[in-house]
Enzyme design. Sequence first.
Site, PDB file in Angstrom:
ATOM      1  N   HIS A 162       0.840  -1.196   0.000  1.00 53.96           N
ATOM      2  CA  HIS A 162       0.000   0.000   0.000  1.00 53.96           C
ATOM      3  C   HIS A 162       0.877   1.249   0.000  1.00 53.96           C
ATOM      4  O   HIS A 162       1.827   1.351   0.787  1.00 53.96           O
ATOM      5  CB  HIS A 162      -0.931   0.002   1.215  1.00 53.96           C
ATOM      6  CG  HIS A 162      -2.047  -0.974   1.107  1.00 53.96           C
ATOM      7  ND1 HIS A 162      -2.527  -1.695   2.176  1.00 53.96           N
ATOM      8  CD2 HIS A 162      -2.795  -1.360   0.043  1.00 53.96           C
ATOM      9  CE1 HIS A 162      -3.522  -2.468   1.783  1.00 53.96           C
ATOM     10  NE2 HIS A 162      -3.704  -2.288   0.490  1.00 53.96           N
ATOM     11  N   HIS A 217       2.544  -4.223   6.642  1.00 51.82           N
ATOM     12  CA  HIS A 217       1.612  -3.121   6.420  1.00 51.82           C
ATOM     13  C   HIS A 217       1.667  -2.211   7.644  1.00 51.82           C
ATOM     14  O   HIS A 217       2.362  -2.483   8.609  1.00 51.82           O
ATOM     15  CB  HIS A 217       0.187  -3.657   6.223  1.00 51.82           C
ATOM     16  CG  HIS A 217      -0.015  -4.384   4.926  1.00 51.82           C
ATOM     17  ND1 HIS A 217      -0.697  -3.835   3.860  1.00 51.82           N
ATOM     18  CD2 HIS A 217       0.376  -5.614   4.517  1.00 51.82           C
ATOM     19  CE1 HIS A 217      -0.712  -4.688   2.863  1.00 51.82           C
ATOM     20  NE2 HIS A 217      -0.070  -5.785   3.230  1.00 51.82           N
ATOM     21  N   GLU A 251       1.718   3.339   3.063  1.00 52.04           N
ATOM     22  CA  GLU A 251       2.389   2.557   4.097  1.00 52.04           C
ATOM     23  C   GLU A 251       3.865   2.361   3.727  1.00 52.04           C
ATOM     24  O   GLU A 251       4.501   1.371   4.089  1.00 52.04           O
ATOM     25  CB  GLU A 251       1.656   1.216   4.271  1.00 52.04           C
ATOM     26  CG  GLU A 251       0.199   1.424   4.701  1.00 52.04           C
ATOM     27  CD  GLU A 251      -0.643   0.167   4.701  1.00 52.04           C
ATOM     28  OE1 GLU A 251      -0.074  -0.937   4.599  1.00 52.04           O
ATOM     29  OE2 GLU A 251      -1.881   0.283   4.800  1.00 52.04           O
ATOM     30  N   GLU A 281       0.741  -5.642  10.873  1.00 53.93           N
ATOM     31  CA  GLU A 281       0.361  -4.227  10.840  1.00 53.93           C
ATOM     32  C   GLU A 281       1.258  -3.473  11.818  1.00 53.93           C
ATOM     33  O   GLU A 281       1.048  -3.478  13.029  1.00 53.93           O
ATOM     34  CB  GLU A 281      -1.119  -4.068  11.204  1.00 53.93           C
ATOM     35  CG  GLU A 281      -2.084  -4.734  10.230  1.00 53.93           C
ATOM     36  CD  GLU A 281      -2.256  -3.948   8.936  1.00 53.93           C
ATOM     37  OE1 GLU A 281      -1.695  -2.828   8.820  1.00 53.93           O
ATOM     38  OE2 GLU A 281      -2.962  -4.449   8.034  1.00 53.93           O
TER      39      GLU A 281
END
Length: 259
Positions: free
Chosen positions: A24, A170, A27, A229
């Site tokens: 992403h 991420h 990110e 994450e």
Amino acid sequence: MGKSIPALRIGQGAKEIHFNAAMHANEWITTPLLMQFVEDLACSYARGTAWHGSNIRRLLSEYSLWVVPMVNPDGVELVLSGVTEEHPYQEPLLNLNEGSLDFRNWKANIRGVDLNDQFPAHWEDEALRREKTGPGERDYGGEAPLTEPEAAALAQFTECHDFELVVALHTQGREIYWNYRDYEPPESEVFAERLALASGYQAVKLSDSDAGYKDWFIQQFRRPGFTVEVGFGINPLPVESFAALYEELVPILLTAMEF
């Protein structure tokens, strides 16, 4: 846009594992985090010293770590640099971004497709859930799985190797996702708890989420796959948080290499 997507290998072992970052665009901080990890891994190997209690020379004699530091180079460039009049996608990008020159919230690739909704793992279910009818800054999975060159390249790269385990980086949430529709092997949950214990992150069993890289890997190969994450806050996480994020991440990646 013609950019390469580099992959690098460190280690000489027969067992292969894979880490990737910056799927992403906003990110992007996961890329320098992963590159710093590789640099420190290489330095520890060269010196013959332990790192966080791990014998790096032993690890890299048993394992080969394949790293793709930036899956989405066009999107990262867009978030960091915006668009100029010379940008070949200037007009459609500004239209998709409601005329704004601020692309900090952009997650997708340059064509407005979310790469982590692009993989053939119940792709149709994710498309229905997202209810996105066209390109935009996030959550549009394209017209079909693997239409985007970045996702197709990563899938092909994965199929060309025999990865024991994959980790996709991420941001944000300080969570570790480890399951996919019960396709994951039994050891995935136990290993996710080990990763969580090493980092202070939370191991989370997800539902109602499909078409991600980790999902596809688990479904396709029935081996452990994890989405990590990193950090906590609002994307893009500030570069000033790099040191703290890295301190959290290193134990996760080293533990993953001990799989």
